[in-house]
Motif scaffolding. Structure first.
Motif, PDB file in Angstrom:
ATOM      1  N   GLY A   1      41.903  50.101  39.247  1.00  0.00           N
ATOM      2  CA  GLY A   1      40.562  50.643  39.404  1.00  0.00           C
ATOM      3  C   GLY A   1      40.031  50.397  40.804  1.00  0.00           C
ATOM      4  O   GLY A   1      40.585  49.604  41.579  1.00  0.00           O
ATOM      5  N   MET A   2      38.959  51.087  41.124  1.00  0.00           N
ATOM      6  CA  MET A   2      38.340  50.993  42.446  1.00  0.00           C
ATOM      7  C   MET A   2      36.834  50.935  42.300  1.00  0.00           C
ATOM      8  O   MET A   2      36.273  51.424  41.318  1.00  0.00           O
ATOM      9  CB  MET A   2      38.720  52.225  43.289  1.00  0.00           C
ATOM     10  CG  MET A   2      40.192  52.310  43.643  1.00  0.00           C
ATOM     11  SD  MET A   2      40.812  54.018  43.547  1.00  0.00           S
ATOM     12  CE  MET A   2      40.949  54.246  41.777  1.00  0.00           C
ATOM     13  N   ILE A   3      36.181  50.350  43.294  1.00  0.00           N
ATOM     14  CA  ILE A   3      34.729  50.258  43.303  1.00  0.00           C
ATOM     15  C   ILE A   3      34.235  50.563  44.711  1.00  0.00           C
ATOM     16  O   ILE A   3      34.839  50.148  45.693  1.00  0.00           O
ATOM     17  CB  ILE A   3      34.256  48.858  42.837  1.00  0.00           C
ATOM     18  CG1 ILE A   3      32.759  48.836  42.582  1.00  0.00           C
ATOM     19  CG2 ILE A   3      34.669  47.785  43.808  1.00  0.00           C
ATOM     20  CD1 ILE A   3      32.360  49.363  41.253  1.00  0.00           C
ATOM     21  N   ILE A   4      33.154  51.340  44.799  1.00  0.00           N
ATOM     22  CA  ILE A   4      32.554  51.688  46.085  1.00  0.00           C
ATOM     23  C   ILE A   4      31.232  50.961  46.232  1.00  0.00           C
ATOM     24  O   ILE A   4      30.364  51.054  45.360  1.00  0.00           O
ATOM     25  CB  ILE A   4      32.320  53.205  46.203  1.00  0.00           C
ATOM     26  CG1 ILE A   4      33.650  53.957  46.114  1.00  0.00           C
ATOM     27  CG2 ILE A   4      31.610  53.550  47.512  1.00  0.00           C
ATOM     28  CD1 ILE A   4      33.497  55.476  46.069  1.00  0.00           C
ATOM     29  N   ASP A   5      31.098  50.229  47.306  1.00  0.00           N
ATOM     30  CA  ASP A   5      29.820  49.589  47.618  1.00  0.00           C
ATOM     31  C   ASP A   5      29.050  50.514  48.551  1.00  0.00           C
ATOM     32  O   ASP A   5      29.635  51.211  49.378  1.00  0.00           O
ATOM     33  CB  ASP A   5      30.047  48.232  48.306  1.00  0.00           C
ATOM     34  CG  ASP A   5      28.765  47.414  48.376  1.00  0.00           C
ATOM     35  OD1 ASP A   5      27.792  47.765  47.689  1.00  0.00           O
ATOM     36  OD2 ASP A   5      28.736  46.427  49.131  1.00  0.00           O
TER      37      ASP A   5
ATOM     38  N   MET B   1      34.498  40.607  41.087  1.00  0.00           N
ATOM     39  CA  MET B   1      35.436  41.502  40.396  1.00  0.00           C
ATOM     40  C   MET B   1      36.802  41.512  41.087  1.00  0.00           C
ATOM     41  O   MET B   1      37.839  41.617  40.428  1.00  0.00           O
ATOM     42  CB  MET B   1      34.856  42.915  40.349  1.00  0.00           C
ATOM     43  CG  MET B   1      33.620  43.059  39.467  1.00  0.00           C
ATOM     44  SD  MET B   1      32.879  44.712  39.567  1.00  0.00           S
ATOM     45  CE  MET B   1      34.129  45.688  38.718  1.00  0.00           C
ATOM     46  N   ALA B   2      36.798  41.401  42.421  1.00  0.00           N
ATOM     47  CA  ALA B   2      38.044  41.427  43.180  1.00  0.00           C
ATOM     48  C   ALA B   2      38.681  40.055  43.308  1.00  0.00           C
ATOM     49  O   ALA B   2      39.802  39.931  43.819  1.00  0.00           O
ATOM     50  CB  ALA B   2      37.788  41.991  44.571  1.00  0.00           C
ATOM     51  N   ALA B   3      37.971  39.021  42.867  1.00  0.00           N
ATOM     52  CA  ALA B   3      38.460  37.639  42.974  1.00  0.00           C
ATOM     53  C   ALA B   3      38.806  37.280  44.412  1.00  0.00           C
ATOM     54  O   ALA B   3      39.779  36.585  44.693  1.00  0.00           O
ATOM     55  CB  ALA B   3      39.671  37.428  42.067  1.00  0.00           C
TER      56      ALA B   3
ATOM     57  N   LEU C   1      35.463  51.880  49.815  1.00  0.00           N
ATOM     58  CA  LEU C   1      36.132  51.861  48.522  1.00  0.00           C
ATOM     59  C   LEU C   1      37.075  50.665  48.474  1.00  0.00           C
ATOM     60  O   LEU C   1      37.931  50.512  49.347  1.00  0.00           O
ATOM     61  CB  LEU C   1      36.887  53.174  48.311  1.00  0.00           C
ATOM     62  CG  LEU C   1      37.564  53.388  46.958  1.00  0.00           C
ATOM     63  CD1 LEU C   1      37.576  54.880  46.600  1.00  0.00           C
ATOM     64  CD2 LEU C   1      39.008  52.873  46.967  1.00  0.00           C
ATOM     65  N   ILE C   2      36.906  49.829  47.454  1.00  0.00           N
ATOM     66  CA  ILE C   2      37.706  48.609  47.294  1.00  0.00           C
ATOM     67  C   ILE C   2      38.632  48.764  46.097  1.00  0.00           C
ATOM     68  O   ILE C   2      38.196  49.122  44.998  1.00  0.00           O
ATOM     69  CB  ILE C   2      36.799  47.382  47.069  1.00  0.00           C
ATOM     70  CG1 ILE C   2      35.772  47.239  48.196  1.00  0.00           C
ATOM     71  CG2 ILE C   2      37.643  46.123  46.919  1.00  0.00           C
ATOM     72  CD1 ILE C   2      36.351  46.959  49.542  1.00  0.00           C
ATOM     73  N   GLN C   3      39.928  48.515  46.300  1.00  0.00           N
ATOM     74  CA  GLN C   3      40.873  48.510  45.193  1.00  0.00           C
ATOM     75  C   GLN C   3      40.839  47.152  44.501  1.00  0.00           C
ATOM     76  O   GLN C   3      40.945  46.106  45.152  1.00  0.00           O
ATOM     77  CB  GLN C   3      42.284  48.809  45.691  1.00  0.00           C
ATOM     78  CG  GLN C   3      42.490  50.263  46.111  1.00  0.00           C
ATOM     79  CD  GLN C   3      43.931  50.537  46.485  1.00  0.00           C
ATOM     80  OE1 GLN C   3      44.312  50.438  47.648  1.00  0.00           O
ATOM     81  NE2 GLN C   3      44.749  50.876  45.497  1.00  0.00           N
ATOM     82  N   LEU C   4      40.698  47.166  43.185  1.00  0.00           N
ATOM     83  CA  LEU C   4      40.629  45.928  42.415  1.00  0.00           C
ATOM     84  C   LEU C   4      42.033  45.485  42.017  1.00  0.00           C
ATOM     85  O   LEU C   4      42.913  46.319  41.782  1.00  0.00           O
ATOM     86  CB  LEU C   4      39.749  46.121  41.183  1.00  0.00           C
ATOM     87  CG  LEU C   4      38.305  46.541  41.490  1.00  0.00           C
ATOM     88  CD1 LEU C   4      37.537  46.804  40.197  1.00  0.00           C
ATOM     89  CD2 LEU C   4      37.603  45.484  42.330  1.00  0.00           C
TER      90      LEU C   4
END
Length: 355
Positions: free
Chosen positions: A247-251, A214-216, A240-243
């Motif tokens: 948007g953001m995604i938390i692993d 998703m983050a390439a 928390l990762i910023q895309l």
């Protein structure tokens, strides 16, 4: 609080809701920042301009309450080289579980999450486990979505989707592959422009690989697939990762025990089919065992309801009620200890004043 904060922090999910609740902190001179990683002793925050290190203030560490979680908005006092977190802003949502080794202690895994992705590998579809994770997702207040990874090794994506849609009842199911790219854009679109998602699921289902796609970019470490075909878990902390497109995604580290926290109403969303049939029972207090006029038993006999799904519903219901009962008992015990200590302190003060 200066209005420029809103524009600086917007890409991190800041909005008028948080701005209103930060006013008291702002008057005391604190700045807003979002927790993007939890390393135990320290946190990594982002204040809209840069990432910085911070530690929870002494009062947060010593009062026995909850510490900040990844996704929280906090009140920050800038200091070099490590800032101080004074407190956290009221949460919109909180993804919690019961700490496995403690009777009634809540662990917040992620805060202010908009979308909870329940991740399952196409090579290991366990419907009962998915129901448990979906219960946790509904409890959080976020929108749940079932995500199937490694679809490239599945015999039939359509059959897999149908099976999961039956278990998830109304919850969207997205089939993905980090190899072919299937479904990746659909997930990313759910998080744009500034929404936060969290990936939930056991170790080895491909959560970190999914984030990298998703983050390439290779942001999250992954291990080679084991010869058994199963992935190996690498994530050791929540982050928390910023895309790149918003948007953001938390692993999250894989949860060995998906212990539920309080919130029995979550089952009404997940087991809506069971609840709907139960309303047709002759008696309001029907336990769906051997009572006459039980609509649940009739539906099972007709093949309209899965007996295993009913048992899963009962099991989760019993677990949530037990947690609630123990939690209430613990709160009453803590209140008794608190008032007992207040009484002791007052007696000591009275003696001192009388001298």
């Amino acid at each position: 609080m200066p209005l420029y904060f809103a524009s600086q922090l917007w890409s991190l999910g800041w909005d008028d809701w948080f701005q209103e609740r930060f006013v008291l902190f702002a008057h005391e001179g604190f700045a807003p920042a979002r927790v993007i990683a939890d390393f135990g002793a320290e946190y990594l925050l982002h204040d809209g301009e840069e990432s910085l290190r911070a530690a929870a203030g002494r009062h947060l560490r010593n009062d026995g309450g909850q510490l900040p979680a990844v996704g929280d908005w906090v009140a920050l006092r800038h200091r070099e080289p490590v800032g101080t977190i004074h407190g956290w802003v009221e949460r919109k949502t909180a993804f919690s579980r019961k700490v496995a080794s403690v009777e009634t202690k809540e662990q917040v895994l992620a805060a202010n999450v908009d979308v909870a992705f329940v991740v399952v590998s196409a090579q290991d579809v366990n419907v009962r486990r998915i129901e448990r994770y979906l219960s946790m997702a509904w409890q959080s207040g976020a929108m749940p979505v079932v995500v199937v990874t490694k679809a490239d090794i599945a015999a039939s994506s359509d059959d897999l989707r149908s099976e999961l849609e039956g278990a998830a009842v109304g919850t969207p199911v997205v089939v993905t592959s980090a190899i072919t790219g299937e479904g990746i854009e659909s997930l990313a679109a759910l998080l744009r422009p500034a929404r936060t998602g969290v990936l939930l699921g056991p170790s080895g289902v491909g959560k970190s690989t999914l984030i990298n796609r998703m983050a390439a970019a290779e942001l999250m470490k992954t291990r080679a697939v084991h010869r058994s075909g199963e992935g190996r878990h690498m994530t050791s902390h929540r982050e928390l990762i910023q895309l790149p497109e918003g948007g953001m995604i938390i692993d999250t580290p894989g949860l060995r025990e998906a212990q539920l926290w309080r919130g029995e109403e979550a089952l009404e969303n997940l087991f809506e089919d069971v609840e709907e049939v139960a309303r047709e029972c002759r008696f309001n207090d029907c336990e769906h065992r051997s009572e006459p006029g039980c609509a649940i038993n009739a539906a099972i006999e007709r093949g309209e309801l899965d007996a295993a799904r009913l048992e899963s519903y009962r099991k989760l219901q019993r677990e949530l009620r037990a947690v609630a009962a123990r939690s209430d008992a613990r709160m009453r015990s803590e209140d008794r200890r608190k008032w007992k200590q207040i009484s002791v302190d007052n007696k000591v003060r009275s003696r001192l004043i009388g001298k």
